[in-house]
Motif scaffolding. Sequence first.
Motif, short mmCIF file in Angstrom:
data_model
loop_
_atom_site.label_atom_id
_atom_site.label_comp_id
_atom_site.label_asym_id
_atom_site.label_seq_id
_atom_site.Cartn_x
_atom_site.Cartn_y
_atom_site.Cartn_z
N GLY A 1 0.85 -1.19 0.00
CA GLY A 1 0.00 0.00 0.00
C GLY A 1 0.88 1.23 0.00
N ILE B 1 2.72 3.02 2.31
CA ILE B 1 4.07 3.09 2.89
C ILE B 1 5.02 2.12 2.19
CG2 ILE B 1 3.84 1.44 4.81
CD1 ILE B 1 5.52 4.92 4.88
N CYS C 1 4.10 -4.60 6.04
CA CYS C 1 3.60 -3.22 5.89
C CYS C 1 2.08 -3.18 5.88
CB CYS C 1 4.09 -2.61 4.59
SG CYS C 1 5.83 -2.73 4.32
N PRO D 1 -1.78 -2.99 7.64
CA PRO D 1 -2.29 -2.33 8.85
C PRO D 1 -2.08 -3.22 10.08
CG PRO D 1 -3.89 -2.24 7.07
CD PRO D 1 -2.82 -3.18 6.63
N PRO D 2 -2.10 -2.62 11.29
CA PRO D 2 -1.74 -3.38 12.50
C PRO D 2 -2.64 -4.58 12.76
CG PRO D 2 -2.64 -1.21 13.05
CD PRO D 2 -2.38 -1.21 11.59
N ALA E 1 -3.48 -6.81 10.87
CA ALA E 1 -3.02 -8.00 10.14
C ALA E 1 -1.58 -8.37 10.48
CB ALA E 1 -3.17 -7.75 8.63
N HIS E 2 -0.93 -7.65 11.41
CA HIS E 2 0.49 -7.88 11.67
C HIS E 2 0.76 -9.24 12.32
CE1 HIS E 2 2.05 -3.45 11.61
NE2 HIS E 2 1.53 -3.85 10.46
N TRP F 1 -3.35 12.46 4.36
CA TRP F 1 -2.30 11.49 4.67
C TRP F 1 -2.78 10.04 4.64
CZ3 TRP F 1 2.29 13.52 4.21
CH2 TRP F 1 2.45 14.88 4.46
N GLN G 1 -8.36 5.11 3.74
CA GLN G 1 -7.92 3.99 4.59
C GLN G 1 -8.97 3.70 5.67
OE1 GLN G 1 -3.92 4.93 5.88
NE2 GLN G 1 -3.04 4.51 3.87
N TRP H 1 -9.35 1.02 7.35
CA TRP H 1 -8.83 0.22 8.48
C TRP H 1 -8.50 1.08 9.69
CZ3 TRP H 1 -3.99 1.59 10.07
CH2 TRP H 1 -3.12 2.17 9.13
N ASP I 1 -2.77 6.37 15.19
CA ASP I 1 -1.88 5.80 14.17
C ASP I 1 -0.71 6.74 13.92
OD1 ASP I 1 -1.30 3.75 11.92
OD2 ASP I 1 -1.29 5.70 10.92
P1 NAP Z 1 -2.39 1.19 3.16
O1 NAP Z 1 -2.08 2.20 2.10
O2 NAP Z 1 -3.82 0.90 3.46
O3 NAP Z 1 -1.61 -0.14 2.75
C1 NAP Z 1 -1.65 -1.33 3.49
C2 NAP Z 1 -1.89 -2.50 2.57
O4 NAP Z 1 -1.96 -3.68 3.34
C3 NAP Z 1 -3.22 -2.41 1.83
O5 NAP Z 1 -3.09 -1.70 0.61
C4 NAP Z 1 -3.59 -3.86 1.63
O6 NAP Z 1 -3.12 -4.30 0.35
C5 NAP Z 1 -2.82 -4.63 2.69
N1 NAP Z 1 -3.67 -5.24 3.71
C6 NAP Z 1 -3.51 -6.48 4.24
N2 NAP Z 1 -4.43 -6.74 5.17
C7 NAP Z 1 -5.22 -5.66 5.24
C8 NAP Z 1 -6.34 -5.34 6.04
N3 NAP Z 1 -6.84 -6.19 6.94
N4 NAP Z 1 -6.91 -4.12 5.84
C9 NAP Z 1 -6.42 -3.25 4.95
N5 NAP Z 1 -5.33 -3.52 4.17
C10 NAP Z 1 -4.74 -4.71 4.33
O7 NAP Z 1 -1.71 1.61 4.54
P2 NAP Z 1 -0.30 2.32 4.76
O8 NAP Z 1 -0.46 3.79 4.87
O9 NAP Z 1 0.68 1.78 3.79
O10 NAP Z 1 0.01 1.83 6.25
C11 NAP Z 1 0.38 0.50 6.53
C12 NAP Z 1 1.14 0.47 7.84
O11 NAP Z 1 2.27 1.33 7.72
C13 NAP Z 1 0.32 0.98 9.03
O12 NAP Z 1 0.60 0.21 10.15
C14 NAP Z 1 0.80 2.43 9.18
O13 NAP Z 1 0.70 2.91 10.50
C15 NAP Z 1 2.25 2.32 8.76
N6 NAP Z 1 2.84 3.56 8.27
C16 NAP Z 1 2.19 4.34 7.35
C17 NAP Z 1 2.76 5.56 6.95
C18 NAP Z 1 2.11 6.45 5.93
O14 NAP Z 1 2.57 7.60 5.75
N7 NAP Z 1 1.07 6.04 5.23
C19 NAP Z 1 3.98 5.96 7.48
C20 NAP Z 1 4.64 5.11 8.34
C21 NAP Z 1 4.07 3.92 8.74
P3 NAP Z 1 -3.93 -5.51 -0.38
O15 NAP Z 1 -5.36 -5.08 -0.43
O16 NAP Z 1 -3.27 -5.61 -1.72
O17 NAP Z 1 -3.73 -6.71 0.49
#
Ligand code: NAP
Length: 309
Positions: free
Chosen positions: A11, A13, A65, A67-68, A70-71, A150, A154, A156, A167
Amino acid sequence: MPLKLGLVGIGKIARDQHIPALAADPRFELVACASRNARVDGVANFADIETLLAEVRQLDAISICTPPQAHFEAALAALRAGKHVMLEKPPAATTRQIALLQAEAARHGCTLFQTWHSRFAAGVDTAREWLRGRTLSGGSITWKEDVHHWHPGQQWIWEPGGLGVFDPGINALSLLTEVLSDEVFVHQAVLDFPENQQAPIAARLSLRTAAGVTVNAEFDFRQKGEQTWDIALVTTSGRLRLSRGGGVLEIDDRPLGADDALAGEYPRLYARFAELCAAGESEVDWRPFQLVADAFLVGERRIVAAHQV
Ligand code: NAP
């Protein structure tokens, strides 16, 4: 030989930071990805981590990477398959899950790197050194950002376990617990829940040290205009301000260098992961997550206007 790595949860990050950081680091080779919907060009792609672990024979490490919520399952599967694991923040959905992952890593002789990316921002090491030996007399955290900008779409974040405004807010708590020599606990908290969501959109925390010093924290996801990720700490012998999420440091209003926070953090995170894997060590610190859990435990809950994702 570079560590062969699989990336899970493609996703925002993963694309903004993990993939570029891995591409620039000769100690890693990205060989596979697992994501239900997304694909990454040039590597093997799988719909889930179980298939990735079963199909990719030459694999040393997994970086998670998702969401939490699913970690835990992903990290558990990787550790049980004997892979080193790097885990995005927030580390899990519940505090006990982290303890179980730590035990599982030790059982399998694998590295578990439970990351706090903000701790790798440019100003953090100098801030910690400057604070060591000084006496804290007060402080404030202001962490206010526009969730629509930001975290576009999302859902989740608003679901149980998604943490809402915590978050990003947990990044501030990861910085505070890293730079302060004193331990803090949650004295009081007020959490604002949108009437149509399961997680808070804003929160105010009163944190205390054992010596009775208060650090107030304000987290808000409804910020328009200027975005603020600042920590101001006052000691009996000077003031410190960490702003832009830890990338900019000022001491007694004197700037001490600056960096575009996130850009430098992820290369340093992967450098640390490589070091830990080579040394056969883990790095786990769930104090920031405990503070958030405690805010949910003692926090007064207020219902505010509905929020559309
Ligand atoms: P995101 O854009 O929603 O991406 C996460 C990806 O994980 C989704 O696109 C999805 O891809 C997959 N996924 C697997 N299980 C999921 C579930 N149960 N619900 C939703 N998606 C699921 O989120 P993100 O911003 O990258 O954040 C992911 C993690 O990184 C979080 O823990 C966040 O706190 C952390 N983080 C984010 C940032 C930021 O700026 N965005 C910065 C630092 C840290 P599929 O649908 O292809 O499986």
